[in-house]
Scaffold this motif. Structure first.
Motif, short mmCIF file in Angstrom:
data_model
loop_
_atom_site.label_atom_id
_atom_site.label_comp_id
_atom_site.label_asym_id
_atom_site.label_seq_id
_atom_site.Cartn_x
_atom_site.Cartn_y
_atom_site.Cartn_z
N PRO A 220 0.81 -1.22 0.00
CA PRO A 220 0.00 0.00 0.00
C PRO A 220 0.84 1.27 0.00
O PRO A 220 0.37 2.33 -0.43
CB PRO A 220 -0.81 -0.11 1.29
CG PRO A 220 -0.88 -1.58 1.57
CD PRO A 220 0.45 -2.13 1.11
N GLY A 221 2.07 1.18 0.47
CA GLY A 221 2.94 2.35 0.50
C GLY A 221 3.68 2.62 -0.79
O GLY A 221 4.51 3.54 -0.86
N THR A 222 3.38 1.85 -1.86
CA THR A 222 4.02 2.06 -3.16
C THR A 222 3.84 3.51 -3.63
O THR A 222 2.72 4.05 -3.60
CB THR A 222 3.42 1.10 -4.22
OG1 THR A 222 3.66 -0.25 -3.80
CG2 THR A 222 4.05 1.33 -5.59
N VAL A 223 4.92 4.11 -4.06
CA VAL A 223 4.88 5.53 -4.47
C VAL A 223 4.08 5.68 -5.77
O VAL A 223 4.23 4.89 -6.71
CB VAL A 223 6.31 6.07 -4.68
CG1 VAL A 223 6.26 7.53 -5.16
CG2 VAL A 223 7.11 5.95 -3.41
N VAL A 224 3.23 6.71 -5.81
CA VAL A 224 2.47 7.06 -7.01
C VAL A 224 2.66 8.55 -7.30
O VAL A 224 2.53 9.38 -6.39
CB VAL A 224 0.96 6.74 -6.86
CG1 VAL A 224 0.20 7.18 -8.10
CG2 VAL A 224 0.74 5.27 -6.59
N VAL A 225 2.96 8.87 -8.55
CA VAL A 225 3.08 10.26 -8.99
C VAL A 225 1.87 10.59 -9.85
O VAL A 225 1.53 9.84 -10.78
CB VAL A 225 4.37 10.48 -9.81
CG1 VAL A 225 4.42 11.92 -10.34
CG2 VAL A 225 5.60 10.17 -8.97
N VAL A 226 1.21 11.69 -9.55
CA VAL A 226 0.07 12.16 -10.35
C VAL A 226 0.47 13.50 -10.97
O VAL A 226 0.62 14.51 -10.27
CB VAL A 226 -1.20 12.35 -9.50
CG1 VAL A 226 -2.35 12.85 -10.38
CG2 VAL A 226 -1.58 11.05 -8.81
N GLY A 227 0.69 13.51 -12.28
CA GLY A 227 1.01 14.74 -13.00
C GLY A 227 -0.20 15.24 -13.76
O GLY A 227 -0.82 14.47 -14.50
N ARG A 228 -0.57 16.48 -13.54
CA ARG A 228 -1.72 17.06 -14.27
C ARG A 228 -1.26 18.29 -15.04
O ARG A 228 -0.61 19.17 -14.50
CB ARG A 228 -2.83 17.45 -13.30
CG ARG A 228 -3.98 18.19 -14.00
CD ARG A 228 -5.09 18.63 -13.06
NE ARG A 228 -5.99 17.53 -12.74
CZ ARG A 228 -6.02 16.89 -11.60
NH1 ARG A 228 -5.17 17.24 -10.64
NH2 ARG A 228 -6.86 15.90 -11.39
N GLU B 67 -0.14 23.45 -14.35
CA GLU B 67 0.58 22.25 -13.94
C GLU B 67 0.51 21.99 -12.44
O GLU B 67 0.62 22.89 -11.63
CB GLU B 67 2.05 22.38 -14.36
CG GLU B 67 2.93 21.25 -13.87
CD GLU B 67 4.39 21.44 -14.23
OE1 GLU B 67 5.26 21.24 -13.36
OE2 GLU B 67 4.66 21.80 -15.40
N SER B 68 0.34 20.70 -12.11
CA SER B 68 0.45 20.29 -10.71
C SER B 68 1.08 18.90 -10.68
O SER B 68 0.91 18.11 -11.61
CB SER B 68 -0.91 20.27 -10.01
OG SER B 68 -1.74 19.25 -10.54
N LEU B 69 1.79 18.62 -9.61
CA LEU B 69 2.42 17.31 -9.43
C LEU B 69 2.20 16.89 -7.98
O LEU B 69 2.55 17.63 -7.06
CB LEU B 69 3.92 17.37 -9.75
CG LEU B 69 4.61 16.02 -9.90
CD1 LEU B 69 4.36 15.47 -11.31
CD2 LEU B 69 6.11 16.15 -9.67
#
Length: 501
Positions: free
Chosen positions: A442-450, A457-459
């Motif tokens: 569950p602690g796997t890193v996830v990057v959300v780039g918009r 832009e947001s990250l």
């Protein structure tokens, strides 16, 4: 009892073009208000000289500045905002005292007019009515006796104050057009018309419906003689700006040197368009693609644009191939890299389906992909082995997507996710998260780039457990880390290149 506010259009200049309703309201007004420039008489007031009653109070709303430099902390926009506030307060006092206020507007009150700013400030507190007027462009087309748009033509009204490149692009993408706000902008407007291939047939109209009215071809206008009360009419032809592929004449197919170049434009910023891609775009005669991508290609003389919707990839690929078969040089454009969920595959698929298109030359020019852009903003999350998937099930069944997600998760690969969610596909991100959590911590890193690379832009760096599917849309690209992906002390996300056996 409070008075009522009326915004009335008095037309373009000829008093006989004032509507009967506007004339009635002016004759019965307690207060007549109108805007005018410094040292100038209001044109709107001049038009209705014979209608304003003797006993009416006249409120002259004189603009404090022109478009030049201003001494205001908010610049021109700030100075004008303060001016409209002051005007609204002056009229508010009359309305509160029970007086009916009629505000004169040249042309139509809601068409590039100053009344709308008063409407914004007063209509919520007082009874308000807007009375339509004849706009200047209607008088202009009548003067030139020129049909503006026919049948399915699209009409676009443009301010001449737009940047020249943007004005040229919009002129190339429409059928009929009206260009307002000329004066000092005229040289750039003329240049934009030429770049868009719309100079021939474009008409310049000055002071339409006034005694000194005149019109002539734009190409014949002296730029130093253009007043504010002028506009340009670009007539449509009734056929729309759709271009059918020309049929090659006898023997032309063999002699033609046409080709299709599939170009990746990058994720958005001009700086991410490669020099090679820019060079290719400068040498083609046609550009074909999804409308927002075509809009990113600068307009120039001789360039024909073919914009279409987002779900007709094969149709536009076929159209591009047909143009090339007839000897044209054509660019098919994609966002990001054309070979990553882009138009390169669609062009090759369309070519394979038609034997008469097999001999058309096709080249693919790479671009910066969205996954590269998001990964670079985050750090180096795809520094090791990674997979790229689209969650869209428009071209493949969800069962295939699910099987591949499980395979990627089982292989412990970093996963870049395109097309995660749309208005009609609202469950896929949640389903992906559920599937991956069967294999990943569950602690796997996830990057959300918009909107990476754009002003919005947001990250966001989160975890698979905390990922909120409801926060994701089609503007997002996700990077789901592997078991070795980590966040550095400085906040950078990275995946080691080495993997222990």
């Amino acid at each position: 009892m409070p008075g009522s506010l009326y915004g009335v259009g008095v037309g373009p200049g000829d008093p006989e073009l004032v509507t009967l309703k506007t004339a009635r309201l002016i004759r019965s007004a307690d207060v007549v208000a109108y805007h005018q420039g410094v040292g100038k008489r209001s044109n709107a007031r001049r038009i209705v000289d014979d209608l304003v009653p003797e006993g009416a109070v006249e409120e002259v709303l004189q603009y404090p500045v022109t478009t030049g430099e201003v001494q205001h902390p908010g610049g021109y926009a700030g100075a004008m905002a303060d001016f409209y506030e002051e005007c609204a307060e002056r009229l508010r006092a009359h309305l509160a005292a029970g007086r009916d206020v009629v505000v004169l507007a040249e042309g139509d009150p809601m068409f590039y007019g100053s009344f709308m700013y008063l409407h914004d400030r007063l209509s919520g507190d007082f009874e308000t009515e807007v009375v339509a007027g004849v706009p200047a462009f209607a008088a202009a087309t009548a003067l030139a006796a020129t049909p503006l748009v026919r049948q399915t033509d699209v009409l676009t009204v443009l301010p001449g104050t737009l940047p020249e490149a943007e004005l040229a692009r919009r002129l190339a993408d429409t059928d009929g057009a009206i260009i307002m706000k000329l004066g000092r902008t005229f040289p750039a407007v003329r240049s934009a018309l030429e770049q868009a291939g719309r100079l021939e047939g474009a008409l310049y109209v000055e002071r339409a419906s006034m005694p000194e009215q005149r019109w002539l071809p734009v190409a014949d206008v002296d730029p130093s003689s253009v007043p504010y009360f002028s506009l340009v009419v670009v007539p449509g032809d009734g056929h729309g700006r759709r271009y059918d592929a020309p049929e090659p004449s006898a023997g032309a197919a063999e002699a033609a040197q046409g080709e299709v170049v599939v170009v990746g434009l990058g994720p958005g910023p001009d700086g991410w368009l490669t020099p090679e891609a820019s060079d290719e775009l400068s040498r083609v005669g046609h550009v074909v693609g999804y409308a927002p991508y075509v809009a990113r290609v600068p307009q120039r003389v001789g360039l024909v644009r073919h914009a279409s919707g987002n779900t007709v990839e094969i149709d536009r690929a076929t159209h591009a191939l047909e143009l090339a078969r007839a000897g044209e040089r054509v660019a098919v454009v994609s966002g990001g890299d054309a070979g990553v969920f882009g138009m390169a595959t669609a062009v090759l698929e369309a070519q394979e389906a038609r034997s008469d298109l097999h001999d058309v030359a096709v080249r693919v020019v790479p671009g910066v992909s969205a996954v590269q852009a998001v990964a670079a903003r985050a750090g180096a999350p795809i520094g090791g082995d990674f997979a790229v998937m689209s969650l869209s099930d428009r071209l493949k069944p969800w069962s295939v997507v699910e099987r591949r997600l499980r395979a990627v998760a089982d292989a412990d690969l970093v996963l870049a996710v395109y097309n995660p969610r749309s208005r009609s596909r609202t469950t896929q991100v949640a389903d992906m998260r559920r599937i991956l959590l069967e294999h990943r911590d569950p602690g796997t890193v996830v990057v959300v780039g918009r909107d990476v690379g754009r002003a919005e832009e947001s990250l966001v760096v989160t975890t698979l457990h905390d990922l909120d599917p409801e926060s994701i849309d089609m503007k997002c690209l996700l990077v789901v880390g592997s078991s070795t992906t980590r966040v550095s002390p400085t906040g950078a996300v990275w995946t080691p290149r080495s993997v222990e056996p």
